[in-house]
Design an enzyme around this catalytic site. Structure first.
Site, PDB file in Angstrom:
ATOM      1  N   LYS A 186       0.849  -1.197   0.000  1.00 41.31           N
ATOM      2  CA  LYS A 186       0.000   0.000   0.000  1.00 41.31           C
ATOM      3  C   LYS A 186       0.884   1.247   0.000  1.00 41.31           C
ATOM      4  CE  LYS A 186      -3.702   0.116   2.605  1.00 41.31           C
ATOM      5  NZ  LYS A 186      -4.561  -0.019   3.815  1.00 41.31           N
TER       6      LYS A 186
HETATM    7  C1  E4P Z   1      -7.770   1.190   3.802  1.00 45.35           C
HETATM    8  O1  E4P Z   1      -6.907   1.285   2.947  1.00 45.35           O
HETATM    9  C2  E4P Z   1      -7.872   2.224   4.846  1.00 45.35           C
HETATM   10  O2  E4P Z   1      -6.683   2.172   5.548  1.00 45.35           O
HETATM   11  C3  E4P Z   1      -9.006   2.032   5.798  1.00 45.35           C
HETATM   12  O3  E4P Z   1     -10.077   1.353   5.215  1.00 45.35           O
HETATM   13  C4  E4P Z   1      -9.432   3.310   6.442  1.00 45.35           C
HETATM   14  O4  E4P Z   1     -10.600   3.066   7.191  1.00 45.35           O
HETATM   15  P1  E4P Z   1     -11.125   4.083   8.304  1.00 45.35           P
HETATM   16  O5  E4P Z   1     -11.550   5.327   7.613  1.00 45.35           O
HETATM   17  O6  E4P Z   1     -12.276   3.355   8.929  1.00 45.35           O
HETATM   18  O7  E4P Z   1      -9.997   4.317   9.241  1.00 45.35           O
END
Ligand code: E4P
Length: 228
Positions: free
Chosen positions: A86
């Site tokens: 990521k």
């Molecule tokens: C995924 O890539 C993100 O890190 C994640 O879904 C963020 O989620 P949140 O907004 O609930 O923290």
């Protein structure tokens, strides 16, 4: 649509995997913080549980492309090549995505709040881009619309990249993107469990059990109600 769990708690992951048809695990530094242990210790346990071929998405921390690439190499060395790296979609991130994609490394563009971020990450070679649906809503924009727009832009321009929608707060958001044909969604354990949580369903199933027991006796099932 692939369904991944956005969580790094091994007990949650095991529970969700036991019941639901999951395709992998995603996490971010905030999710790892909740576990309060060494990141690789947590991630190795998750990798061992989900198997070497399953998708595991792990985020780099550096904000400079060359360091992001080094982190990506180390993450894949330790957690295997089916680990998606990521990378936040900032200019340094795009530079790192281009480099990693040229090496054949699977990348997920993350921290995506706008259609152009999603498009550019896909064009740079990311296999997935992750719009943050709920966080976009919280800014007063429409997270579902952004996710759909990115999906359309990638498909319309024949870019080999799928949306992995993230940051959900409810089942309806997941349903809407599933219906639209987005490639994947990553969902927290409570939202996964909310997908088919409904007292009316339980009540219907309870009536079936009660009626069968009235017919064949308490605790009877199709295993025990033989006619001999
Ligand atoms: C995924 O890539 C993100 O890190 C994640 O879904 C963020 O989620 P949140 O907004 O609930 O923290």
């Amino acid at each position: 649509m692939k369904l991944l769990i956005d969580n790094a708690n091994i007990e949650d992951i095991k529970r969700i995997y036991e019941y639901y048809p999951m395709d992998g695990v995603t996490c971010n530094p905030t999710i790892l913080l909740k576990e309060g242990k060494n990141p690789y210790k947590i991630l190795k346990e998750i990798r061992e549980f989900i198997g070497s071929d399953a998708q595991l998405h792990v985020q780099v921390i550096s904000l400079v492309a060359e360091e992001m690439v080094k982190e990506a190499h180390q993450i894949q060395k330790i957690l295997g090549k089916h680990t998606f790296i990521k990378i936040p979609v900032i200019p340094e991130g795009l530079k790192a995505i281009k480099q990693l994609a040229s090496e054949g490394v699977n990348v997920t563009g993350t921290a995506v709040y706008s259609p152009m971020q999603g498009y550019l990450a896909g064009k740079a070679g990311a296999k997935y881009v992750a719009p943050y649906v709920n966080r976009i809503d919280n800014l007063g924009y429409n997270g579902i619309a952004v996710a759909k727009q990115i999906h359309d832009m990638l498909k319309d321009t024949n870019i080999d990249c799928e949306v992995i929608a993230a940051s959900f707060k409810n089942a309806q958001q997941v349903i809407e993107l599933c219906e639209y044909g987005v490639g994947a969604s990553t969902i927290s354990a409570d939202v996964v469990e909310g997908l088919i949580k409904n007292d009316t369903i339980n009540a219907a199933v309870d009536v079936f059990v009660k009626d069968f027991e009235t017919l064949c006796g308490t605790h009877a099932t199709m295993l025990t109600c033989l006619d001999d």
